[in-house]
Design an enzyme around this catalytic site. Sequence first.
Site, PDB file in Angstrom:
ATOM      1  N   LYS A 132       0.835  -1.215   0.000  1.00 27.07           N
ATOM      2  CA  LYS A 132       0.000   0.000   0.000  1.00 27.07           C
ATOM      3  C   LYS A 132       0.870   1.266   0.000  1.00 27.07           C
ATOM      4  O   LYS A 132       0.671   2.167  -0.793  1.00 27.07           O
ATOM      5  CB  LYS A 132      -0.931   0.023   1.240  1.00 27.07           C
ATOM      6  CG  LYS A 132      -1.836  -1.198   1.353  1.00 27.07           C
ATOM      7  CD  LYS A 132      -2.742  -1.138   2.582  1.00 27.07           C
ATOM      8  CE  LYS A 132      -2.018  -1.169   3.919  1.00 27.07           C
ATOM      9  NZ  LYS A 132      -1.364  -2.440   4.251  1.00 27.07           N
ATOM     10  N   ARG A 150      -9.842   0.710   8.176  1.00 28.35           N
ATOM     11  CA  ARG A 150      -9.470  -0.658   8.542  1.00 28.35           C
ATOM     12  C   ARG A 150     -10.582  -1.371   9.299  1.00 28.35           C
ATOM     13  O   ARG A 150     -10.403  -2.529   9.672  1.00 28.35           O
ATOM     14  CB  ARG A 150      -8.246  -0.595   9.457  1.00 28.35           C
ATOM     15  CG  ARG A 150      -6.918  -0.810   8.747  1.00 28.35           C
ATOM     16  CD  ARG A 150      -5.843  -0.536   9.763  1.00 28.35           C
ATOM     17  NE  ARG A 150      -4.674  -1.309   9.586  1.00 28.35           N
ATOM     18  CZ  ARG A 150      -3.545  -0.868   9.051  1.00 28.35           C
ATOM     19  NH1 ARG A 150      -3.473   0.342   8.568  1.00 28.35           N
ATOM     20  NH2 ARG A 150      -2.494  -1.642   9.004  1.00 28.35           N
ATOM     21  N   ARG A 171      12.170  -6.694   5.225  1.00 32.33           N
ATOM     22  CA  ARG A 171      12.308  -5.260   5.496  1.00 32.33           C
ATOM     23  C   ARG A 171      13.013  -5.053   6.836  1.00 32.33           C
ATOM     24  O   ARG A 171      13.882  -4.183   6.956  1.00 32.33           O
ATOM     25  CB  ARG A 171      10.935  -4.586   5.509  1.00 32.33           C
ATOM     26  CG  ARG A 171      11.005  -3.117   5.905  1.00 32.33           C
ATOM     27  CD  ARG A 171       9.752  -2.352   5.634  1.00 32.33           C
ATOM     28  NE  ARG A 171       8.629  -2.791   6.438  1.00 32.33           N
ATOM     29  CZ  ARG A 171       7.385  -2.365   6.265  1.00 32.33           C
ATOM     30  NH1 ARG A 171       7.103  -1.493   5.315  1.00 32.33           N
ATOM     31  NH2 ARG A 171       6.404  -2.796   7.038  1.00 32.33           N
ATOM     32  N   ARG A 221      11.214  -1.529  12.151  1.00 34.74           N
ATOM     33  CA  ARG A 221       9.954  -1.066  12.735  1.00 34.74           C
ATOM     34  C   ARG A 221       9.609  -1.995  13.890  1.00 34.74           C
ATOM     35  O   ARG A 221       9.768  -3.210  13.779  1.00 34.74           O
ATOM     36  CB  ARG A 221       8.857  -1.140  11.658  1.00 34.74           C
ATOM     37  CG  ARG A 221       8.210   0.184  11.364  1.00 34.74           C
ATOM     38  CD  ARG A 221       7.323   0.097  10.157  1.00 34.74           C
ATOM     39  NE  ARG A 221       6.041  -0.557  10.432  1.00 34.74           N
ATOM     40  CZ  ARG A 221       5.016  -0.558   9.593  1.00 34.74           C
ATOM     41  NH1 ARG A 221       5.114   0.051   8.421  1.00 34.74           N
ATOM     42  NH2 ARG A 221       3.887  -1.159   9.891  1.00 34.74           N
ATOM     43  N   ARG A 262      -0.938  -8.624  13.527  1.00 30.05           N
ATOM     44  CA  ARG A 262      -1.343  -7.711  12.440  1.00 30.05           C
ATOM     45  C   ARG A 262      -2.189  -8.451  11.403  1.00 30.05           C
ATOM     46  O   ARG A 262      -3.204  -7.941  10.934  1.00 30.05           O
ATOM     47  CB  ARG A 262      -0.112  -7.093  11.767  1.00 30.05           C
ATOM     48  CG  ARG A 262       0.557  -6.033  12.634  1.00 30.05           C
ATOM     49  CD  ARG A 262       1.992  -5.764  12.192  1.00 30.05           C
ATOM     50  NE  ARG A 262       2.117  -5.066  10.930  1.00 30.05           N
ATOM     51  CZ  ARG A 262       3.274  -4.912  10.291  1.00 30.05           C
ATOM     52  NH1 ARG A 262       4.400  -5.415  10.817  1.00 30.05           N
ATOM     53  NH2 ARG A 262       3.338  -4.253   9.157  1.00 30.05           N
TER      54      ARG A 262
HETATM   55  P1  AP5 Z   1       4.734  -1.572   2.003  1.00 30.36           P
HETATM   56  O1  AP5 Z   1       4.496  -0.777   0.764  1.00 30.36           O
HETATM   57  O2  AP5 Z   1       5.231  -0.882   3.220  1.00 30.36           O
HETATM   58  O3  AP5 Z   1       3.407  -2.395   2.378  1.00 30.36           O
HETATM   59  P2  AP5 Z   1       2.134  -1.898   3.163  1.00 30.36           P
HETATM   60  O4  AP5 Z   1       0.961  -2.594   2.568  1.00 30.36           O
HETATM   61  O5  AP5 Z   1       2.106  -0.398   3.209  1.00 30.36           O
HETATM   62  O6  AP5 Z   1       2.373  -2.542   4.586  1.00 30.36           O
HETATM   63  P3  AP5 Z   1       2.859  -1.974   6.009  1.00 30.36           P
HETATM   64  O7  AP5 Z   1       3.995  -2.747   6.481  1.00 30.36           O
HETATM   65  O8  AP5 Z   1       2.977  -0.521   6.014  1.00 30.36           O
HETATM   66  O9  AP5 Z   1       1.729  -2.586   6.882  1.00 30.36           O
HETATM   67  P4  AP5 Z   1       0.599  -2.133   7.758  1.00 30.36           P
HETATM   68  O10 AP5 Z   1      -0.593  -1.932   6.925  1.00 30.36           O
HETATM   69  O11 AP5 Z   1       0.516  -3.187   8.816  1.00 30.36           O
HETATM   70  O12 AP5 Z   1       1.171  -0.811   8.497  1.00 30.36           O
HETATM   71  P5  AP5 Z   1       0.598   0.620   8.832  1.00 30.36           P
HETATM   72  O13 AP5 Z   1       1.747   1.521   8.886  1.00 30.36           O
HETATM   73  O14 AP5 Z   1      -0.577   0.993   8.008  1.00 30.36           O
HETATM   74  O15 AP5 Z   1       5.700  -2.789   1.602  1.00 30.36           O
HETATM   75  C1  AP5 Z   1       6.187  -3.698   2.565  1.00 30.36           C
HETATM   76  C2  AP5 Z   1       7.552  -4.245   2.087  1.00 30.36           C
HETATM   77  O16 AP5 Z   1       7.362  -4.970   0.865  1.00 30.36           O
HETATM   78  C3  AP5 Z   1       8.559  -3.123   1.774  1.00 30.36           C
HETATM   79  O17 AP5 Z   1       9.837  -3.548   2.137  1.00 30.36           O
HETATM   80  C4  AP5 Z   1       8.458  -2.966   0.222  1.00 30.36           C
HETATM   81  O18 AP5 Z   1       9.622  -2.499  -0.337  1.00 30.36           O
HETATM   82  C5  AP5 Z   1       8.120  -4.386  -0.195  1.00 30.36           C
HETATM   83  N1  AP5 Z   1       7.274  -4.434  -1.404  1.00 30.36           N
HETATM   84  C6  AP5 Z   1       6.176  -3.664  -1.658  1.00 30.36           C
HETATM   85  N2  AP5 Z   1       5.642  -4.002  -2.859  1.00 30.36           N
HETATM   86  C7  AP5 Z   1       6.420  -5.010  -3.357  1.00 30.36           C
HETATM   87  C8  AP5 Z   1       6.375  -5.776  -4.583  1.00 30.36           C
HETATM   88  N3  AP5 Z   1       5.429  -5.589  -5.494  1.00 30.36           N
HETATM   89  N4  AP5 Z   1       7.343  -6.722  -4.762  1.00 30.36           N
HETATM   90  C9  AP5 Z   1       8.304  -6.921  -3.821  1.00 30.36           C
HETATM   91  N5  AP5 Z   1       8.412  -6.221  -2.644  1.00 30.36           N
HETATM   92  C10 AP5 Z   1       7.472  -5.272  -2.430  1.00 30.36           C
HETATM   93  O19 AP5 Z   1       0.000   0.397  10.331  1.00 30.36           O
HETATM   94  C11 AP5 Z   1       0.846   0.145  11.427  1.00 30.36           C
HETATM   95  C12 AP5 Z   1       0.010   0.095  12.704  1.00 30.36           C
HETATM   96  O20 AP5 Z   1      -0.601   1.381  12.939  1.00 30.36           O
HETATM   97  C13 AP5 Z   1      -1.173  -0.892  12.707  1.00 30.36           C
HETATM   98  O21 AP5 Z   1      -0.790  -2.206  13.052  1.00 30.36           O
HETATM   99  C14 AP5 Z   1      -2.081  -0.255  13.776  1.00 30.36           C
HETATM  100  O22 AP5 Z   1      -1.597  -0.502  15.078  1.00 30.36           O
HETATM  101  C15 AP5 Z   1      -1.914   1.232  13.480  1.00 30.36           C
HETATM  102  N6  AP5 Z   1      -2.887   1.716  12.476  1.00 30.36           N
HETATM  103  C16 AP5 Z   1      -2.592   2.279  11.276  1.00 30.36           C
HETATM  104  N7  AP5 Z   1      -3.708   2.623  10.632  1.00 30.36           N
HETATM  105  C17 AP5 Z   1      -4.744   2.268  11.437  1.00 30.36           C
HETATM  106  C18 AP5 Z   1      -6.165   2.352  11.300  1.00 30.36           C
HETATM  107  N8  AP5 Z   1      -6.737   2.863  10.187  1.00 30.36           N
HETATM  108  N9  AP5 Z   1      -6.929   1.883  12.320  1.00 30.36           N
HETATM  109  C19 AP5 Z   1      -6.369   1.385  13.457  1.00 30.36           C
HETATM  110  N10 AP5 Z   1      -5.027   1.261  13.636  1.00 30.36           N
HETATM  111  C20 AP5 Z   1      -4.217   1.707  12.626  1.00 30.36           C
END
Ligand code: AP5
Length: 192
Positions: free
Chosen positions: A13, A87, A126, A138, A149
């Site tokens: 994402k 979410r 990562r 992280r 997660r």
């Molecule tokens: P990346 O692009 O970072 O993937 P992502 O889908 O953004 O996943 P995140 O790790 O950010 O996950 P998340 O949704 O758990 O975290 P968030 O910060 O929202 O890519 C991941 C890796 O893969 C990278 O190394 C990238 O280079 C690689 N990659 C990407 N695409 C690729 C491809 N096509 N091929 C190969 N490699 C690839 O949330 C964190 C925490 O915050 C949550 O757990 C929760 O506690 C809180 N939170 C955030 N939002 C909310 C909400 N709306 N409600 C409640 N709690 C929330």
Amino acid sequence: MNIILLGPPGAGKGTQAQKLVEERGMVQLSTGDMLRAARTSGTEMGNKVAAIMDSGELVTDEIVIGLIEEQLNTATGNGFIFDGFPRTLGQADALGELLASHGQSLDAVIELAVNDDVLVERILNRAKEAVAAGGTARADDNEESLKVRLMEYYKKTSPLIGYYYAKGDLKSVDGLGAIEEVAAEISTVLGG
Ligand code: AP5
């Protein structure tokens, strides 16, 4: 154009949101990034959510809806990319209401479809790369938090796929290809 990028942790994402920012001048609204920024700056809210985030659980709807509302009132650009929000069904309803109150609507919800083995591999890689580069991973990029997660995603977020399908907004993209391939597919879905 306002879009949601929907998918489990590691689906890509954030990576795809960045490309849309660069290519289309859209504004990325990542609730994960906003919450991490609040932690780094040591705000009361940041301190409150730190342990929840590290465990892999979701923080409350109230907090994240408040963050998004603030951004919708202030940020400007060529449309919003909601990354990691909504979410829960409560967040999805709130987003619909917030957009309507700003005279706006959603144009597409893009589901990045991947499989769990790939997600685990991406997230753990990562973490390894961050450490190898002399930094720190992280706090939630470890096997234990990742299990939570993923469970949070399947219990609370995956119902949004049906929710947006029923509204006629859902588009599914294969998230397993190379980053550029996924970006090209998103571009096609968005009409080039
Ligand atoms: P990346 O692009 O970072 O993937 P992502 O889908 O953004 O996943 P995140 O790790 O950010 O996950 P998340 O949704 O758990 O975290 P968030 O910060 O929202 O890519 C991941 C890796 O893969 C990278 O190394 C990238 O280079 C690689 N990659 C990407 N695409 C690729 C491809 N096509 N091929 C190969 N490699 C690839 O949330 C964190 C925490 O915050 C949550 O757990 C929760 O506690 C809180 N939170 C955030 N939002 C909310 C909400 N709306 N409600 C409640 N709690 C929330």
